[in-house]
Design a protein around this motif. Structure first.
Motif, PDB file in Angstrom:
ATOM      1  N   LEU A  76       0.806  -1.311   0.011  1.00 60.37           N
ATOM      2  CA  LEU A  76       0.036   0.013  -0.048  1.00 60.37           C
ATOM      3  C   LEU A  76       0.884   1.355   0.087  1.00 60.37           C
ATOM      4  O   LEU A  76       0.260   2.602  -0.166  1.00 60.37           O
ATOM      5  N   ASN A  77       2.209   1.118   0.107  1.00 63.03           N
ATOM      6  CA  ASN A  77       3.063   2.358   0.061  1.00 63.03           C
ATOM      7  C   ASN A  77       3.972   2.041  -1.065  1.00 63.03           C
ATOM      8  O   ASN A  77       5.101   2.919  -1.176  1.00 63.03           O
ATOM      9  N   TRP A  91      -5.433  -6.519  -3.407  1.00 60.54           N
ATOM     10  CA  TRP A  91      -6.526  -7.544  -3.756  1.00 60.54           C
ATOM     11  C   TRP A  91      -5.933  -8.450  -4.766  1.00 60.54           C
ATOM     12  O   TRP A  91      -6.119  -9.797  -4.467  1.00 60.54           O
ATOM     13  N   ASN A  92      -5.042  -8.170  -5.604  1.00 60.76           N
ATOM     14  CA  ASN A  92      -4.374  -9.168  -6.407  1.00 60.76           C
ATOM     15  C   ASN A  92      -3.604 -10.192  -5.894  1.00 60.76           C
ATOM     16  O   ASN A  92      -3.555 -11.362  -5.970  1.00 60.76           O
ATOM     17  N   HIS A  93      -2.757  -9.641  -4.747  1.00 61.29           N
ATOM     18  CA  HIS A  93      -1.891 -10.595  -3.928  1.00 61.29           C
ATOM     19  C   HIS A  93      -2.947 -11.465  -3.227  1.00 61.29           C
ATOM     20  O   HIS A  93      -2.401 -12.631  -2.933  1.00 61.29           O
ATOM     21  N   TRP A  94      -3.783 -10.951  -2.612  1.00 69.09           N
ATOM     22  CA  TRP A  94      -4.756 -12.069  -1.848  1.00 69.09           C
ATOM     23  C   TRP A  94      -5.418 -12.882  -3.030  1.00 69.09           C
ATOM     24  O   TRP A  94      -5.453 -14.081  -2.355  1.00 69.09           O
ATOM     25  N   GLN A  95      -5.808 -12.275  -4.027  1.00 64.16           N
ATOM     26  CA  GLN A  95      -6.174 -13.523  -5.014  1.00 64.16           C
ATOM     27  C   GLN A  95      -5.299 -14.537  -5.300  1.00 64.16           C
ATOM     28  O   GLN A  95      -5.647 -15.777  -5.263  1.00 64.16           O
ATOM     29  N   GLY A 105      -0.024 -21.059   5.488  1.00 62.79           N
ATOM     30  CA  GLY A 105       0.360 -19.994   6.266  1.00 62.79           C
ATOM     31  C   GLY A 105       0.054 -18.456   5.515  1.00 62.79           C
ATOM     32  O   GLY A 105       0.122 -17.843   6.298  1.00 62.79           O
ATOM     33  N   LYS A 106      -0.571 -18.540   4.367  1.00 66.64           N
ATOM     34  CA  LYS A 106      -0.880 -17.298   3.841  1.00 66.64           C
ATOM     35  C   LYS A 106      -2.113 -16.905   4.176  1.00 66.64           C
ATOM     36  O   LYS A 106      -2.356 -15.545   4.079  1.00 66.64           O
ATOM     37  N   ASN A 186     -15.338 -12.778  -8.269  1.00 67.11           N
ATOM     38  CA  ASN A 186     -16.610 -11.994  -8.168  1.00 67.11           C
ATOM     39  C   ASN A 186     -16.407 -10.987  -6.730  1.00 67.11           C
ATOM     40  O   ASN A 186     -16.758  -9.757  -7.123  1.00 67.11           O
ATOM     41  N   ALA A 187     -15.731 -11.195  -6.001  1.00 68.27           N
ATOM     42  CA  ALA A 187     -15.279 -10.189  -4.983  1.00 68.27           C
ATOM     43  C   ALA A 187     -14.523  -9.161  -5.693  1.00 68.27           C
ATOM     44  O   ALA A 187     -14.484  -7.851  -5.459  1.00 68.27           O
ATOM     45  N   MET A 188     -13.279  -9.499  -6.631  1.00 70.86           N
ATOM     46  CA  MET A 188     -12.706  -8.612  -7.346  1.00 70.86           C
ATOM     47  C   MET A 188     -13.296  -7.697  -8.160  1.00 70.86           C
ATOM     48  O   MET A 188     -13.344  -6.453  -8.514  1.00 70.86           O
TER      49      MET A 188
END
Length: 197
Positions: A76-77, A91-95, A105-106, A186-188
């Protein structure tokens, strides 16, 4: 003699080993003997660092969120990006981290949220604090995005951040249940719509 660092290394090694096992199997399904055998640490050493399994679980979650928050701060920075790009990168990283269904562990918060909330008050509070840190960071990023014009949200940033996090948490759980990435996709789509990017 480097006792402090050695102690931190052993404690950290136990936490890291346990996190990898628990992220696959869950908290209740894993006994101390399995963790200690995998970490190659004697039982007495465990109780030197942790008073109980609950105290250990709390420390594991705190350690997990400390690392998670640091990674999130880096995303974010990131330099040379708009705030909308930074948020979408998060969000891409989450996906990407959910794509394998074996999160290793993620996604400890996704794995343990429902399981431990009723088992341990200390662990529930660690989850509450850790997820609040995620939501706060998202709210700040949304606010910065509105200020720089890269976002045009209609909802107040902290409320939107909470909605987005809850949506992604639910989508991740549904992806685990269905073994299908459609809930994440769908969340994205909904995230992009809510952020008006």
């Amino acid at each position: 003699m480097n006792t402090v660092n050695d102690n931190m290394d052993v404690r950290g090694h136990i936490l890291e080993t346990a996190q990898n096992i628990i992220s696959r199997k869950g908290y209740s399904a894993v006994g101390l003997n399995e963790i200690l055998a995998a970490a190659d640490v004697p039982k007495g050493s465990f109780y030197y660092y942790f008073k109980s399994k609950d105290a250990f679980g709390e420390a594991m979650l705190q350690s997990y969120f400390e690392e998670y928050h640091a990674n999130m701060d880096a995303i974010l920075n990131a330099e040379n990006q708009t705030n909308s790009q930074r948020i979408l990168n998060y969000w891409n990283h989450w996906q990407e981290s959910q794509a394998s269904f074996d999160c290793q562990g993620k996604c400890l918060a996704v794995k343990l949220a429902a399981e431990v909330a009723d088992l341990s008050e200390a662990m529930r509070l660690a989850l509450k604090s850790g997820t609040a840190g995620i939501i706060d960071r998202l709210a700040e990023a949304i606010e910065r995005g509105n200020a720089d014009g890269s976002l045009k949200t209609k909802v107040e940033p902290s409320s939107l951040a909470q909605t987005l996090y809850q949506m992604w948490l639910g989508a991740s759980l549904m992806a685990k249940i269905t073994r299908d990435m459609a809930p994440i996709h769908n969340a994205m789509t909904s995230t992009r719509s809510l952020l008006l990017v």
